[in-house]
Design a protein around this motif. Structure first.
Motif, PDB file in Angstrom:
ATOM      1  N   ALA A  26      47.245  11.652  20.796  1.00  0.00           N
ATOM      2  CA  ALA A  26      45.800  11.707  20.588  1.00  0.00           C
ATOM      3  C   ALA A  26      45.066  11.249  21.843  1.00  0.00           C
ATOM      4  CB  ALA A  26      45.402  10.850  19.397  1.00  0.00           C
ATOM      5  N   GLY A  27      45.536  10.164  22.459  1.00  0.00           N
ATOM      6  CA  GLY A  27      44.886   9.665  23.659  1.00  0.00           C
ATOM      7  C   GLY A  27      44.948  10.654  24.799  1.00  0.00           C
ATOM      8  N   LEU A  28      46.097  11.295  24.988  1.00  0.00           N
ATOM      9  CA  LEU A  28      46.247  12.280  26.057  1.00  0.00           C
ATOM     10  C   LEU A  28      45.389  13.520  25.816  1.00  0.00           C
ATOM     11  CD1 LEU A  28      50.103  12.051  26.612  1.00  0.00           C
ATOM     12  CD2 LEU A  28      48.317  11.258  28.180  1.00  0.00           C
ATOM     13  N   CYS A  29      45.125  13.815  24.550  1.00  0.00           N
ATOM     14  CA  CYS A  29      44.325  15.010  24.210  1.00  0.00           C
ATOM     15  C   CYS A  29      42.840  14.710  24.090  1.00  0.00           C
ATOM     16  CB  CYS A  29      44.833  15.623  22.903  1.00  0.00           C
ATOM     17  SG  CYS A  29      46.501  16.315  23.015  1.00  0.00           S
ATOM     18  N   GLY A  30      42.473  13.431  24.214  1.00  0.00           N
ATOM     19  CA  GLY A  30      41.052  13.089  24.149  1.00  0.00           C
ATOM     20  C   GLY A  30      40.479  13.126  22.749  1.00  0.00           C
ATOM     21  N   ILE A  31      41.319  12.918  21.736  1.00  0.00           N
ATOM     22  CA  ILE A  31      40.846  12.864  20.351  1.00  0.00           C
ATOM     23  C   ILE A  31      41.289  11.533  19.748  1.00  0.00           C
ATOM     24  CG2 ILE A  31      40.872  15.370  20.054  1.00  0.00           C
ATOM     25  CD1 ILE A  31      43.534  15.122  18.602  1.00  0.00           C
ATOM     26  N   THR A  32      40.750  11.197  18.601  1.00  0.00           N
ATOM     27  CA  THR A  32      41.134   9.936  17.965  1.00  0.00           C
ATOM     28  C   THR A  32      42.463  10.098  17.239  1.00  0.00           C
ATOM     29  OG1 THR A  32      40.018  10.405  15.864  1.00  0.00           O
ATOM     30  CG2 THR A  32      38.690   9.377  17.619  1.00  0.00           C
ATOM     31  N   GLU A  33      43.146   8.972  17.052  1.00  0.00           N
ATOM     32  CA  GLU A  33      44.404   9.001  16.315  1.00  0.00           C
ATOM     33  C   GLU A  33      44.178   9.454  14.875  1.00  0.00           C
ATOM     34  OE1 GLU A  33      48.075   5.933  15.132  1.00  0.00           O
ATOM     35  OE2 GLU A  33      46.443   5.278  16.458  1.00  0.00           O
ATOM     36  N   ASP A  34      43.049   9.065  14.282  1.00  0.00           N
ATOM     37  CA  ASP A  34      42.741   9.470  12.914  1.00  0.00           C
ATOM     38  C   ASP A  34      42.550  10.981  12.830  1.00  0.00           C
ATOM     39  OD1 ASP A  34      41.863   8.946  10.083  1.00  0.00           O
ATOM     40  OD2 ASP A  34      39.992   9.769  10.876  1.00  0.00           O
ATOM     41  N   TYR A  35      41.895  11.544  13.858  1.00  0.00           N
ATOM     42  CA  TYR A  35      41.672  12.998  13.866  1.00  0.00           C
ATOM     43  C   TYR A  35      43.014  13.727  13.929  1.00  0.00           C
ATOM     44  CZ  TYR A  35      39.658  17.510  15.333  1.00  0.00           C
ATOM     45  OH  TYR A  35      39.294  18.826  15.428  1.00  0.00           O
ATOM     46  N   LEU A  36      43.939  13.265  14.798  1.00  0.00           N
ATOM     47  CA  LEU A  36      45.249  13.903  14.880  1.00  0.00           C
ATOM     48  C   LEU A  36      46.007  13.748  13.560  1.00  0.00           C
ATOM     49  CD1 LEU A  36      47.439  15.376  16.394  1.00  0.00           C
ATOM     50  CD2 LEU A  36      48.176  13.187  17.372  1.00  0.00           C
ATOM     51  N   SER A  37      45.873  12.587  12.935  1.00  0.00           N
ATOM     52  CA  SER A  37      46.536  12.369  11.650  1.00  0.00           C
ATOM     53  C   SER A  37      46.031  13.354  10.610  1.00  0.00           C
ATOM     54  CB  SER A  37      46.301  10.935  11.175  1.00  0.00           C
ATOM     55  OG  SER A  37      46.817  10.740   9.868  1.00  0.00           O
ATOM     56  N   ARG A  38      44.734  13.575  10.579  1.00  0.00           N
ATOM     57  CA  ARG A  38      44.164  14.518   9.610  1.00  0.00           C
ATOM     58  C   ARG A  38      44.599  15.952   9.911  1.00  0.00           C
ATOM     59  NH1 ARG A  38      37.918  13.310   9.503  1.00  0.00           N
ATOM     60  NH2 ARG A  38      38.308  12.577  11.625  1.00  0.00           N
ATOM     61  N   ILE A  39      44.752  16.276  11.197  1.00  0.00           N
ATOM     62  CA  ILE A  39      45.250  17.604  11.560  1.00  0.00           C
ATOM     63  C   ILE A  39      46.674  17.782  11.037  1.00  0.00           C
ATOM     64  CG2 ILE A  39      46.010  19.052  13.489  1.00  0.00           C
ATOM     65  CD1 ILE A  39      43.643  17.974  15.098  1.00  0.00           C
TER      66      ILE A  39
END
Length: 398
Positions: A26-39
């Motif tokens: 998530a950090g490398l992609c510039g998104i939040t960890e919560d956003y990646l979790s929801r994806i």
């Protein structure tokens, strides 16, 4: 099974195979960890740019993440081809059989072509009628031997050429010809430099920045913006201020796609926003720069961050009625995408039908629009199935 869950599951599987934590990816992609979790749980649908970033970090093709693992060549696009007469006019230099038009007459024709491009619902069809002869006559005007006393006429011919090639950059890109888009952007830059016109040189840089964004090269686009702003210097006129603001907006998009969301928002507010407040809404060099365009970019930032609800709330505050058709189309397309992320199928259908009414030829050439129609046809409830199927047929989807 919900296809979004399958995409998320593939992302999770490849992430775990590489031993990466959600926080790291998530950090490398510039998104939040919560956003990646929801994806990964299928709760959120990643935007195309987020999906591209994830695929790069995991070193997995986007096609694999979305489930297309076929090694065969992709099927040919249903996008209508670029008019061959325009292609030929750009690539084949015709012999000059008639005298070149006077720069004043050429200016009227270039302005008329821009009016078609920014206002007509059938702009691809109408532009294809006027562009071939206009390209030939513009090239003829540039080849004309002007006397020393006619240097003003020569500069106007060069400015006309720059403006025409700026239009052709957009035309070629929207028609799916990135190669020709780069070609005409370079011609526009050379014409602007030959005319020694700082505003048009800045516009040439703005055009190149958009091409680089369209080919997913945000780092290069950001570098182009810095060079363009440096060449422009401290803006002291309305035209220079508007061009500086337009370049800043390219920088906003570039930073967003690089995952620098806070930097993008800061640039939007403190730089582009200040320029917009100084000049108001306008269309200097057909950039449509002003407070409304800044607000539209703020909405785009929310959408790219996966915050579709916030983006839709902001969209409700924006009046795009006075904007050129092309910008209205982009705005409605992003609104449709926000509803698509929320799985609000009825709203997606309404917006897609609005887009068809506004600019049917643009919808048929929009990869995002076509993908939304395909996705909607696959999952839509029986209540809307016929409307979606009819729309798919009208835009050329098999």
């Amino acid at each position: 099974m919900d296809p979004d869950f399958l995409v998320g599951q593939r992302i999770r599987d490849h992430r775990q195979q590489r031993g990466r934590s959600q926080a790291v990816v998530a950090g490398l992609c510039g998104i939040t960890e919560d956003y990646l979790s929801r994806i990964e749980r299928g709760v959120k649908t990643p935007t195309l740019h987020v999906l591209i970033k994830i695929s790069r970090e995991l070193r997995v093709p986007v096609a694999v993440l979305v489930g297309d693992t076929s090694p065969a060549e992709p099927p040919p696009s249903s996008t209508p081809p670029m008019a061959k007469e325009v292609t030929q006019a750009l690539l084949v230099s015709s012999a000059v059989t008639t005298s070149a038009p006077a720069p004043a007459a050429l200016r009227k024709r270039v302005n008329a072509a821009w009016s078609i491009w920014q206002r007509s619902p059938r702009r691809f069809t109408e532009a294809a009628v006027v562009l071939p002869s206009l390209i030939a006559d513009t090239e003829a005007a540039l080849r004309t031997s002007y006397t020393e006393a006619e240097c003003g006429a020569l500069r106007e011919a060069q400015r006309c050429a720059a403006d025409l090639y700026f239009l052709l950059r957009s035309y070629c890109r929207r028609a799916g010809r990135t190669d020709l888009s780069l070609l005409v952007a370079d011609r526009g830059r050379k014409a602007a430099e030959a005319a020694d016109d700082p505003i048009r040189i800045a516009a040439a840089t703005w055009n190149l920045g958009h091409i680089l964004l369209g080919t997913d090269e945000p780092e290069e686009a950001a570098d182009v913006v810095l060079r363009g702003l440096g060449q422009l210097g401290e803006p002291r006129t309305v035209e220079a201020t508007a061009m500086a603001g337009a370049l800043e907006l390219v920088g906003v998009v570039a930073e967003s796609r690089l995952g620098l969301r806070w930097e993008a928002r800061e640039r939007l507010q403190s730089k582009a926003g200040q320029h917009a407040d100084r000049v108001g809404d306008g269309n200097i060099m057909r950039t449509v720069f002003g407070p409304t365009n800044v607000a539209l970019h703020a909405m785009s930032l929310d959408m790219e961050a996966g915050e579709s609800t916030e983006a839709l709330h902001l969209a409700d505050t924006v009046d795009t009625d006075l904007l050129p058709l092309e910008r209205q189309f982009t705005f409605l397309l992003e609104v449709a995408r926000c509803h698509d992320l929320r799985k609000e199928d009825a709203a997606v259908l309404v917006r897609l039908l609005d887009l068809e009414t506004l600019a049917p030829e643009d919808l048929a050439r929009s990869p995002l629009g076509i993908q939304m129609v395909k996705d909607l046809r696959r999952r839509v409830r029986p209540t809307y199935r016929k409307q979606v199927s009819d729309l798919a047929e009208r835009v050329g989807i098999d």
